[in-house]
Enzyme design. Sequence first.
Site, PDB file in Angstrom:
ATOM      1  N   HIS A 311       0.854  -1.185   0.000  1.00 18.08           N
ATOM      2  CA  HIS A 311       0.000   0.000   0.000  1.00 18.08           C
ATOM      3  C   HIS A 311       0.889   1.233   0.000  1.00 18.08           C
ATOM      4  CE1 HIS A 311      -3.013   2.947   1.295  1.00 18.08           C
ATOM      5  NE2 HIS A 311      -3.909   2.090   0.850  1.00 18.08           N
ATOM      6  N   ASP A 368      -8.051  -4.513  -0.354  1.00 17.50           N
ATOM      7  CA  ASP A 368      -8.589  -5.062  -1.599  1.00 17.50           C
ATOM      8  C   ASP A 368      -8.439  -6.580  -1.684  1.00 17.50           C
ATOM      9  OD1 ASP A 368      -9.197  -2.480  -2.798  1.00 17.50           O
ATOM     10  OD2 ASP A 368      -7.032  -2.213  -2.932  1.00 17.50           O
TER      11      ASP A 368
END
Length: 434
Positions: A311, A368
């Site tokens: 991320h 996700d």
Amino acid sequence: MELSKKVGKAELNYDGKVYPFDVMEGTEKERAIDMRALRKETGAISFDPGYANTGSCHSEVTFIDGEKGILRYRGYAIEDLAVNCTFIEVAYLLVHGTLPTQSQLSKYSRLLNRHSLIHEDMRNFFENYPEHAHPMAILSAMVVSLSSFYPELDSSSSEEELDLTVARLLSKMRTLAAFSYKQSVGEPHVYPSSKLTYVENFLNMMFYTPVANYEITPVLVRAMNKLLILHADHEQNCSTSTVRMVGSAGANLYASIAAGICALWGPLHGGANQAVIEMLEYIHKEGSGVEEMVKRAKDPDDSFRLMGFGHRVYKAYDPRARIAKTSCEEVLNQLGIEDPLLGIAMELEEKALNDPYFKERNLYPNVDFYTGITLRAMGFPMNMFTVIFALGRLPGWVAHWLELKNDPDKRIGRPRQVYTGPVHREFVPIEKRG
């Protein structure tokens, strides 16, 4: 809005001179160097592609500590909100700054229900989209069209008008999202019902058909509430920054949100959970085994990449990913679904968390990684994944747009650049150009 305090000076030694700049500190002790006078004082600008080191505003909405894996909305830990609140409570928190009382929540829920219908003329818009148009394309166009049917906010708007406009947008976006899906599959639109809650209404508008009644189960309602809460805000990400950038030009709320939807559509932003499902399906189809795929992901000469790991902000385990994983397991267990993709995902996670290659690079599962599996189990097609992300992110976008509107430091967004094109060229009339 509470502004940061000055806690010292930083010095820039440039071109034989020393320039002092204020050091600012926020409520969570994060620090920034105030560079607003940099070009004026030095003639130079900062160079920061992607703005990863640039603070564009003061904000009271969301705090993230990427190194420690902390995410808080208005001071509340995401873990507490996801487990104990409905999405509407969190939406109220983001927009108003406080969690609602029971009476406030009841009033807000009634307001949302009352304004869940879209103007009947807007239904005609849907009929002119091709049957297989992407729901995100339809959603962004329909949201900006709302400004043609409903009043905009201005500087004289009262608190009551603000509440009405925001509630109208929160409620109608859910209806637009469901209508966009129905249009994309050629099924009749389903109207919202005053007897159902926010999430129940959305699920019913998505999946009910005249020939197949849809059973709304508590586990799916809980899961959808959590998914929307996990996506409700995430500081100055690409789509939120887009909402603020467009809003800084004085654009209305509907136009700013529509721009945010378009930014979210990108596969590097809101489309990432779809990319995870596509990767898991590829691994399942190839049948090469997780270990082989991890090996390929580490090979710099192989184009294969593990989606859903790492991320831009988090250098620890994404706190949303833990909640998403638990919710995913609950949904699949309750529905009795044995999805081979979940087994692949969990094996991938275990391999990556114990592999020095991934640990050294801070490549942990992000939000996700499990949300796509959950949405797939609930019956959502992949082209709706990003639409649901947009529905969840809406209250965060609204909160930031309102915050910008009242920011004493507000200026139109206008980044600079380092020019690398040709230097001055003499103009040559067309008849003399060889």
